[in-house]
Design a protein around this motif. Structure first.
Motif, PDB file in Angstrom:
ATOM      1  N   PHE A 251      13.342   3.645  -9.163  1.00 33.32           N
ATOM      2  CA  PHE A 251      12.497   4.305  -8.156  1.00 33.32           C
ATOM      3  C   PHE A 251      12.624   5.825  -8.279  1.00 33.32           C
ATOM      4  O   PHE A 251      11.634   6.551  -8.263  1.00 33.32           O
ATOM      5  CB  PHE A 251      12.910   3.889  -6.738  1.00 33.32           C
ATOM      6  CG  PHE A 251      12.655   2.448  -6.379  1.00 33.32           C
ATOM      7  CD1 PHE A 251      12.057   1.557  -7.262  1.00 33.32           C
ATOM      8  CD2 PHE A 251      13.015   1.981  -5.113  1.00 33.32           C
ATOM      9  CE1 PHE A 251      11.827   0.233  -6.907  1.00 33.32           C
ATOM     10  CE2 PHE A 251      12.784   0.664  -4.748  1.00 33.32           C
ATOM     11  CZ  PHE A 251      12.194  -0.214  -5.640  1.00 33.32           C
ATOM     12  N   LEU A 350      11.246   9.335   3.503  1.00 30.04           N
ATOM     13  CA  LEU A 350      12.496   8.682   3.879  1.00 30.04           C
ATOM     14  C   LEU A 350      12.639   7.310   3.236  1.00 30.04           C
ATOM     15  O   LEU A 350      11.817   6.422   3.470  1.00 30.04           O
ATOM     16  CB  LEU A 350      12.565   8.508   5.402  1.00 30.04           C
ATOM     17  CG  LEU A 350      12.527   9.763   6.283  1.00 30.04           C
ATOM     18  CD1 LEU A 350      12.740   9.369   7.746  1.00 30.04           C
ATOM     19  CD2 LEU A 350      13.559  10.779   5.859  1.00 30.04           C
ATOM     20  N   ASP A 352      13.851   4.138   0.331  1.00 28.69           N
ATOM     21  CA  ASP A 352      13.472   3.613  -0.981  1.00 28.69           C
ATOM     22  C   ASP A 352      12.011   3.217  -1.094  1.00 28.69           C
ATOM     23  O   ASP A 352      11.455   3.195  -2.199  1.00 28.69           O
ATOM     24  CB  ASP A 352      14.335   2.381  -1.300  1.00 28.69           C
ATOM     25  CG  ASP A 352      15.790   2.757  -1.513  1.00 28.69           C
ATOM     26  OD1 ASP A 352      16.068   3.958  -1.766  1.00 28.69           O
ATOM     27  OD2 ASP A 352      16.657   1.863  -1.412  1.00 28.69           O
ATOM     28  N   TYR A 353      11.380   2.899   0.035  1.00 30.39           N
ATOM     29  CA  TYR A 353      10.005   2.392  -0.037  1.00 30.39           C
ATOM     30  C   TYR A 353       8.964   3.452   0.309  1.00 30.39           C
ATOM     31  O   TYR A 353       7.829   3.120   0.650  1.00 30.39           O
ATOM     32  CB  TYR A 353       9.856   1.152   0.862  1.00 30.39           C
ATOM     33  CG  TYR A 353      10.619  -0.033   0.314  1.00 30.39           C
ATOM     34  CD1 TYR A 353      10.220  -0.618  -0.879  1.00 30.39           C
ATOM     35  CD2 TYR A 353      11.739  -0.534   0.957  1.00 30.39           C
ATOM     36  CE1 TYR A 353      10.912  -1.688  -1.421  1.00 30.39           C
ATOM     37  CE2 TYR A 353      12.441  -1.608   0.433  1.00 30.39           C
ATOM     38  CZ  TYR A 353      12.030  -2.188  -0.762  1.00 30.39           C
ATOM     39  OH  TYR A 353      12.716  -3.232  -1.303  1.00 30.39           O
ATOM     40  N   THR A 354       9.365   4.709   0.215  1.00 24.39           N
ATOM     41  CA  THR A 354       8.425   5.787   0.553  1.00 24.39           C
ATOM     42  C   THR A 354       8.307   6.774  -0.603  1.00 24.39           C
ATOM     43  O   THR A 354       8.812   7.889  -0.551  1.00 24.39           O
ATOM     44  CB  THR A 354       8.863   6.529   1.833  1.00 24.39           C
ATOM     45  OG1 THR A 354       9.331   5.579   2.806  1.00 24.39           O
ATOM     46  CG2 THR A 354       7.715   7.316   2.435  1.00 24.39           C
ATOM     47  N   PRO A 355       7.657   6.365  -1.696  1.00 22.53           N
ATOM     48  CA  PRO A 355       7.461   7.312  -2.805  1.00 22.53           C
ATOM     49  C   PRO A 355       6.534   8.445  -2.372  1.00 22.53           C
ATOM     50  O   PRO A 355       5.718   8.278  -1.458  1.00 22.53           O
ATOM     51  CB  PRO A 355       6.788   6.450  -3.880  1.00 22.53           C
ATOM     52  CG  PRO A 355       6.099   5.358  -3.121  1.00 22.53           C
ATOM     53  CD  PRO A 355       6.990   5.078  -1.935  1.00 22.53           C
TER      54      PRO A 355
ATOM     55  N   GLN B 393       7.449  11.004   6.456  1.00 20.10           N
ATOM     56  CA  GLN B 393       6.920   9.649   6.444  1.00 20.10           C
ATOM     57  C   GLN B 393       8.000   8.676   6.013  1.00 20.10           C
ATOM     58  O   GLN B 393       8.867   9.001   5.217  1.00 20.10           O
ATOM     59  CB  GLN B 393       5.691   9.499   5.537  1.00 20.10           C
ATOM     60  CG  GLN B 393       5.828  10.093   4.155  1.00 20.10           C
ATOM     61  CD  GLN B 393       5.024  11.356   4.026  1.00 20.10           C
ATOM     62  OE1 GLN B 393       3.809  11.315   4.047  1.00 20.10           O
ATOM     63  NE2 GLN B 393       5.681  12.504   3.912  1.00 20.10           N
ATOM     64  N   ALA B 395       8.195   4.407   5.005  1.00 22.36           N
ATOM     65  CA  ALA B 395       7.566   3.090   4.877  1.00 22.36           C
ATOM     66  C   ALA B 395       8.658   2.043   4.687  1.00 22.36           C
ATOM     67  O   ALA B 395       9.636   2.278   3.990  1.00 22.36           O
ATOM     68  CB  ALA B 395       6.606   3.078   3.686  1.00 22.36           C
ATOM     69  N   ARG B 426       7.872  -0.237  -6.407  1.00 25.10           N
ATOM     70  CA  ARG B 426       8.332  -0.619  -5.062  1.00 25.10           C
ATOM     71  C   ARG B 426       7.655  -1.909  -4.605  1.00 25.10           C
ATOM     72  O   ARG B 426       8.289  -2.748  -3.960  1.00 25.10           O
ATOM     73  CB  ARG B 426       8.019   0.474  -4.046  1.00 25.10           C
ATOM     74  CG  ARG B 426       9.118   1.486  -3.828  1.00 25.10           C
ATOM     75  CD  ARG B 426       9.072   2.605  -4.821  1.00 25.10           C
ATOM     76  NE  ARG B 426       9.945   3.700  -4.419  1.00 25.10           N
ATOM     77  CZ  ARG B 426       9.945   4.886  -4.985  1.00 25.10           C
ATOM     78  NH1 ARG B 426       9.138   5.132  -6.011  1.00 25.10           N
ATOM     79  NH2 ARG B 426      10.759   5.832  -4.569  1.00 25.10           N
TER      80      ARG B 426
END
Lengths: 431, 431
Positions: A251, A350, A352-355, B393, B395, B426
């Motif tokens: 990631f 913020l 790991d899932y917010t690229p 942000q 997610a 992701r």
């Protein structure tokens, strides 16, 4: 990629690592831009035609996009892309609308009412680049807040393609966000036209949007001349990632590469307190890089990138605040706990899932953000960027009796008789 | 004073009447300022000392004001003036605090949270002029919002007096508003010191405040260089009064003179639909002018002033919006009914009992306002001027599943593979 251990560097070396490439505009760029602006001011559309032909290889019969071209654009854009733009615009609208400035009023003394009223800036000009690729997302990022502000006229310029048409996706994005007029103009000539006006293009009060070095230099020059305000100074795009031992190296590598593919001068930094993670990210970057269509651009940007091993996450935040990145990714196990440490950044991502790509396109936040350390004192584009906040005051006879003495004392201290007199005259009548 | 009948003028003549004097900085001012800035960058405090001696005739042993000088200032300022500053600061605080930006958060899709966090700009520099007179009110206008924003360090520069001390009222105002450090430095050298830092003066992220042509040019130059942000471009002060037949001619004349006494280049306009009122104001200006200590300055400014007879008040508002005055006084019988017509102005004063001087000192609004037509796209100083608004942000796995497809489609449309890949990686893990 350059690997550093922060604590092993002396102060000079640390400063060097965080040094952005000098953004000083080459004197010849500055002169060339000044020449283009002068030509547009002097010769208007004639100059626009000549310059467009010279730089874009085409001068459309009409710079302004007409109904037929808008209709053709609707046909040319796939249903999937159109829906993605509709969805992105909706989320951008929700986020921006929730943060709109409100008018308010307070009584600051008996009979003295002070208030703020909010007004749209009258006519605004949006610039949507199309250098290596057209950027319909930028049209959404500028069009939505302009529409929410209620600007009387929203003008958009985007470079013509080789055949003299505008990019269809940009046109659809413009229509989705209520842009009033679109012109096929690029570069410094577009900025000059929107700042000073020509027969075709109306003069705008404020100009927005990213662009190449000619565009950003032109924005600076027209702002300095007082012809139009601008959103912010601009430089190459940047990302700083703070990652802990638990971060996913693939990631993190993907995020560093997202930034690197923007251009050879993109700025890419990783700060981590875990040497193993650093090494894994390095390896992952090589794996992923090979697969990219823009691998050559990304590889060039990576040459100047910095992977920095820090003693602690606290130290990472100190470094980040000093650098003031445009994009800050917190690839941490408890990212929200660290948010209070962020003092200066354009936009923060913020976990790991917010690229960063989510913010670039469709989370709802704006992607027109301060670069080159400007995040220390500038904010990204919001609805407020398209508004004037006007203060209003009204005093009754009671009001001037209450605070007039204070004003007179201060006016006397500053030696401004007429100021004192303007208050005194009212106080006599009001008494 | 020049008297005009608006409808009798052709378009060119109308444009001429609203034309501000060209504010283009003389090339030699620009060069001189560049030289001063270069000297301060190269030689720091040594250059500050040399330049201060040359321009101010004095180079204080220490540029920074110490405790003894602050204590002496408290003694030197009268109880009346001190109380006026305390009262003014309190009202400025009430008004500015009520309008502070708030953080907020919204869910833009299931599992996608977007928010805004508000952070003070780290270190700010305030400039308080002391040309024809020291301006403690400006220290209040800048110090209060800086304090409300919570800036980590607030630095203030003000020119030294002939004896090397700072104006006591400015020092008291600085202390009342929590300014952390005060330096006795004026002109372009003060701006250079606050932008780049010297051994004595810390480098600031953003600079605020009015000043003479050297100060404003220096602010432009350091902003262009990216060294520090600035509050807004600045020009001579201005007032536009819209008066109806019921207005008090003595009040209107007093307001015009308040503006005129600021400096020979102050801009003064009156728009009225009543010829008799216009003539009465003209007469009153002569009566009041004779009594002013700064009559010579005011008389000079009045030479360029315009008294304009309009067909209707609606026409007056059209003209005013086109001019976009710093100060707009509505000397009307029902001023609030007209407020919706105001599209561009710095600060508005409603009715007969609200002279501009109230806003200059103590109604609670800010007096650092956009001039030279900048009100079309700039707002006056507020707490927001001292803050960064950072978007954030986050997610979840659900969130990227919800909007990741949208981001991928847009990334593909823009030819940005690495962006798409950062999202796709992701989505695979999240699925």
């Amino acid at each position: 990629m350059n690997v550093q251990q922060w604590s092993a560097l002396d102060a000079d070396a640390q400063a060097q690592v965080l040094q952005r490439p000098v953004q000083a505009v080459a004197a010849r760029t500055s002169e060339a831009v000044a020449g283009l602006i002068a030509a547009v001011r002097a010769d208007g559309d004639v100059a626009l035609r000549e310059i467009s032909l010279r730089f874009d290889g085409v001068a459309p019969a009409s710079f302004e996009v007409g109904e037929a071209e808008f209709a053709a654009a609707e046909q040319a854009v796939s249903a999937e892309l159109r829906q993605a733009m509709v969805d992105a615009a909706a989320r951008i609208r929700v986020f921006h609308q929730a943060g709109m400035s409100q008018g308010y009023a307070v009584e600051t003394a008996p009979g003295v009412r002070c208030e703020r009223v909010v007004r749209p800036i009258g006519r605004v000009g949006l610039y949507v680049p199309a250098g290596s690729a057209p950027l319909p997302s930028t049209a959404l990022m500028l069009g939505v807040p302009a529409q929410l502000a209620g600007c009387r006229e929203v003008v958009l310029c985007t470079p013509p393609r080789k055949d003299g048409s505008a990019d269809p996706a940009v046109l659809v994005a413009a229509r989705l966000t209520g842009v009033h007029r679109v012109f096929k103009l690029g570069g410094a000539q577009a900025i000059a036209a929107m700042a000073y006006g020509t027969d075709s293009v109306p003069a705008c009060d404020k100009l927005f949007g990213p662009g190449n070095s000619f565009v950003t230099e032109a924005k600076q020059q027209v702002a300095r001349d007082g012809a139009a305000a601008i959103d912010m100074p601009a430089g190459p795009s940047e990302v700083l990632v703070i990652a802990d031992a638990g971060a996913n190296p693939a990631f993190v590598a993907a995020d560093l590469l997202s930034q690197a593919e923007h251009g050879p001068d993109s700025q890419v930094l990783l700060l981590t307190d875990d040497a193993a993670l650093l090494a894994q990210v390095q390896a992952q970057v090589q794996v992923q890089l090979a697969r990219l269509s823009r691998a050559a651009i990304a590889a060039q940007a990576l040459q100047a990138s910095q992977l920095i091993l820090v003693d602690s996450l606290a130290q990472a935040f100190q470094i980040s605040n000093r650098y003031a990145p445009e994009h800050l990714i917190l690839a941490l196990r408890a990212p929200r706990d660290w948010l209070a440490q962020v003092e200066a950044a354009g936009s923060v991502f913020l976990g790991d899932y917010t690229p960063e790509a989510l913010g670039d396109y469709c989370s709802g936040t704006n992607h027109v953000l301060p670069t080159a350390g400007a995040a220390r004192a500038y904010s990204g584009v919001s609805v407020a960027s398209f508004q004037n906040l006007i203060s209003v005051q009204s005093a009754t006879a009671q009001g001037i009796a209450a605070i007039g003495g204070c004003a007179r004392t201060l006016a006397r201290a500053e030696g401004l008789d007429a100021h004192e007199n303007a208050v005194a005259l009212r106080m006599e009548v009001a008494a």
